[in-house]
Scaffold this motif. Sequence first.
Motif, PDB file in Angstrom:
ATOM      1  N   LEU A 349      39.198  49.366  42.511  1.00 12.73           N
ATOM      2  CA  LEU A 349      40.422  48.571  42.630  1.00 12.73           C
ATOM      3  C   LEU A 349      40.440  47.811  43.955  1.00 12.73           C
ATOM      4  O   LEU A 349      40.862  46.650  44.012  1.00 12.73           O
ATOM      5  N   SER A 350      39.986  48.459  45.012  1.00 18.24           N
ATOM      6  CA  SER A 350      39.936  47.792  46.313  1.00 18.24           C
ATOM      7  C   SER A 350      38.984  46.602  46.282  1.00 18.24           C
ATOM      8  O   SER A 350      39.275  45.538  46.840  1.00 18.24           O
ATOM      9  N   ARG A 351      37.854  46.760  45.606  1.00 24.83           N
ATOM     10  CA  ARG A 351      36.911  45.641  45.493  1.00 24.83           C
ATOM     11  C   ARG A 351      37.515  44.496  44.673  1.00 24.83           C
ATOM     12  O   ARG A 351      37.328  43.318  45.000  1.00 24.83           O
ATOM     13  N   ARG A 352      38.241  44.835  43.615  1.00 20.30           N
ATOM     14  CA  ARG A 352      38.882  43.791  42.808  1.00 20.30           C
ATOM     15  C   ARG A 352      39.939  43.047  43.627  1.00 20.30           C
ATOM     16  O   ARG A 352      40.094  41.826  43.504  1.00 20.30           O
ATOM     17  N   PHE A 353      40.664  43.789  44.439  1.00 15.95           N
ATOM     18  CA  PHE A 353      41.678  43.175  45.297  1.00 15.95           C
ATOM     19  C   PHE A 353      41.028  42.201  46.275  1.00 15.95           C
ATOM     20  O   PHE A 353      41.496  41.067  46.461  1.00 15.95           O
ATOM     21  N   SER A 354      39.939  42.628  46.895  1.00 19.54           N
ATOM     22  CA  SER A 354      39.226  41.759  47.826  1.00 19.54           C
ATOM     23  C   SER A 354      38.741  40.493  47.123  1.00 19.54           C
ATOM     24  O   SER A 354      38.849  39.379  47.660  1.00 19.54           O
ATOM     25  N   HIS A 355      38.223  40.661  45.905  1.00 23.80           N
ATOM     26  CA  HIS A 355      37.737  39.501  45.144  1.00 23.80           C
ATOM     27  C   HIS A 355      38.892  38.562  44.789  1.00 23.80           C
ATOM     28  O   HIS A 355      38.759  37.326  44.881  1.00 23.80           O
ATOM     29  N   ALA A 356      40.035  39.139  44.391  1.00 29.28           N
ATOM     30  CA  ALA A 356      41.192  38.312  44.039  1.00 29.28           C
ATOM     31  C   ALA A 356      41.674  37.505  45.241  1.00 29.28           C
ATOM     32  O   ALA A 356      42.050  36.332  45.108  1.00 29.28           O
ATOM     33  N   LEU A 357      41.656  38.105  46.416  1.00 25.31           N
ATOM     34  CA  LEU A 357      42.050  37.368  47.616  1.00 25.31           C
ATOM     35  C   LEU A 357      41.032  36.287  47.954  1.00 25.31           C
ATOM     36  O   LEU A 357      41.398  35.191  48.408  1.00 25.31           O
ATOM     37  N   ARG A 358      39.768  36.590  47.740  1.00 27.32           N
ATOM     38  CA  ARG A 358      38.736  35.587  48.029  1.00 27.32           C
ATOM     39  C   ARG A 358      38.916  34.358  47.137  1.00 27.32           C
ATOM     40  O   ARG A 358      38.691  33.226  47.575  1.00 27.32           O
ATOM     41  N   GLU A 359      39.321  34.571  45.891  1.00 31.28           N
ATOM     42  CA  GLU A 359      39.599  33.438  45.005  1.00 31.28           C
ATOM     43  C   GLU A 359      40.754  32.598  45.528  1.00 31.28           C
ATOM     44  O   GLU A 359      40.885  31.422  45.172  1.00 31.28           O
ATOM     45  N   ARG A 360      41.585  33.206  46.374  1.00 35.24           N
ATOM     46  CA  ARG A 360      42.729  32.508  46.964  1.00 35.24           C
ATOM     47  C   ARG A 360      42.459  32.126  48.420  1.00 35.24           C
ATOM     48  O   ARG A 360      43.373  31.924  49.201  1.00 35.24           O
ATOM     49  N   ARG A 361      41.179  32.072  48.773  1.00 31.52           N
ATOM     50  CA  ARG A 361      40.700  31.631  50.089  1.00 31.52           C
ATOM     51  C   ARG A 361      41.163  32.557  51.218  1.00 31.52           C
ATOM     52  O   ARG A 361      41.614  32.103  52.276  1.00 31.52           O
ATOM     53  N   MET A 362      41.042  33.846  50.968  1.00 29.99           N
ATOM     54  CA  MET A 362      41.282  34.861  51.988  1.00 29.99           C
ATOM     55  C   MET A 362      40.065  35.783  52.018  1.00 29.99           C
ATOM     56  O   MET A 362      39.493  36.098  50.970  1.00 29.99           O
ATOM     57  N   VAL A 363      39.669  36.240  53.200  1.00 36.40           N
ATOM     58  CA  VAL A 363      38.566  37.196  53.313  1.00 36.40           C
ATOM     59  C   VAL A 363      39.148  38.534  53.750  1.00 36.40           C
ATOM     60  O   VAL A 363      39.777  38.633  54.814  1.00 36.40           O
ATOM     61  N   TRP A 364      38.939  39.555  52.906  1.00 37.24           N
ATOM     62  CA  TRP A 364      39.535  40.879  53.113  1.00 37.24           C
ATOM     63  C   TRP A 364      38.486  41.935  52.796  1.00 37.24           C
ATOM     64  O   TRP A 364      37.832  41.880  51.758  1.00 37.24           O
ATOM     65  N   LEU A 365      38.316  42.908  53.691  1.00 32.59           N
ATOM     66  CA  LEU A 365      37.326  43.958  53.480  1.00 32.59           C
ATOM     67  C   LEU A 365      37.845  44.989  52.484  1.00 32.59           C
ATOM     68  O   LEU A 365      38.929  45.545  52.679  1.00 32.59           O
ATOM     69  N   PRO A 366      37.084  45.289  51.434  1.00 29.57           N
ATOM     70  CA  PRO A 366      37.490  46.372  50.538  1.00 29.57           C
ATOM     71  C   PRO A 366      37.104  47.729  51.119  1.00 29.57           C
ATOM     72  O   PRO A 366      36.114  47.852  51.845  1.00 29.57           O
ATOM     73  N   ASN A 367      37.913  48.746  50.828  1.00 28.44           N
ATOM     74  CA  ASN A 367      37.585  50.124  51.213  1.00 28.44           C
ATOM     75  C   ASN A 367      37.321  50.264  52.709  1.00 28.44           C
ATOM     76  O   ASN A 367      36.422  50.994  53.137  1.00 28.44           O
ATOM     77  N   HIS A 368      38.099  49.579  53.503  1.00 33.09           N
ATOM     78  CA  HIS A 368      37.856  49.561  54.945  1.00 33.09           C
ATOM     79  C   HIS A 368      39.116  49.058  55.630  1.00 33.09           C
ATOM     80  O   HIS A 368      39.898  48.306  55.034  1.00 33.09           O
TER      81      HIS A 368
END
Length: 406
Positions: A349-368
Amino acid sequence: MPDNVKKLEGIRFVRGAGATLFDESGNGYLDFTCSYGPILLGHADARVNAAVAEQMARGVLFPYAPPCVDSLQEALVSFFPHADGCLFFKTGSEAVSAAIRLARAFTGRDRIVRSGFTGWHDASIAPHRKWHDHDHDVGAQPFERVPGVPAAVAQDVWPWDGCDLDALFDMARQDRRGVAAIVIDPVQLREPLQASAMACLQAARRLGALLIFDETKTSLRLGLGGAQALLGVAADLTVVGKALGNGFPLSAVLAAEPVLRHTAECRIKGTYNGEACSIAAALATLDVLRSAPDFAGRLAGLGTRMIEGFNRVAAAVGVSSAVKAVPYRWPAMPHVDFISGDRLAAAELSRRFSHALRERRMVWLPNHMNYLSLSHTAADVDAWLAACRDALAAGELADALRRVSA
């Protein structure tokens, strides 16, 4: 082909400015990773870059230390009252390894007690858990041996949760050789933080061991004196790094003279330890921080805005039982925690969240834990919150979270 440089599938960042990263096509992404922590002022800070360019014109590496080394040593020692001097390195991992070797030489003992992730070198990583645990669900994951680390090395490293003093003393009674050092990553301390830090110090004193605070993540980001200044604890050795050079590679070990006098006999050396451009970057970074009113409070305020805002968003879209934002011990290092009885499912779920933010031009570390810089603004945080609302309200991630919430 496996390598040891992290890559993001489908994206290569080629430029950074302030709180923004740019890919090869010129698309901008708000960056909340700060490159895993080193970027404190912002990407490509003009003041740091100017200091580095000036030093580069004079030379990068000399056979003996240039004056800037003394200047940085004096500055760092002023932040940590326990220290008389410091040694420079390039990474947190090698600095922790040096601190451990010094502690062993000073005490004449081999055993190390370690809590948290303190680097990849043998004495720091063996044995280890795969996860950063902000909630310290210690029993949920076993310690694992790392391939390539000799069993004999692992036998001299005791993993400890940083809290259970009785368990630590029981281990010590079983081995009469004694403990050389307790190595603590302060982001892995349990609540209440100050009491946990004092317990670690008391444990070290009772065992006749040295206390090493690995402040690679926390140094400067929480204030000039790091976590120790906030917690009212003075370690015997302190490791600083990451944010020290605002992206330029630099770390240091600070200690009192009786400990540091073992440096030569321990053969702690390095061709690039006095590399002048990174030293210049650190001095420029410190100049900026000294002139910034309550910079640590500003970072904490942005983190609090992020955490509280996210939890309001999660409640509004009906997934607050499946996900929450928390400070990774301190608000300047925010973390989004996915709540699931299955750790692997939560990680996905954390990886999916990071990917969803990346699609919205945000960079977010999953599980960290993630990080904030002094280039981030309240508007940046609000843009992140809007992206989070979109990601949590619709799409595959939203569907998965609702299944967890049901």
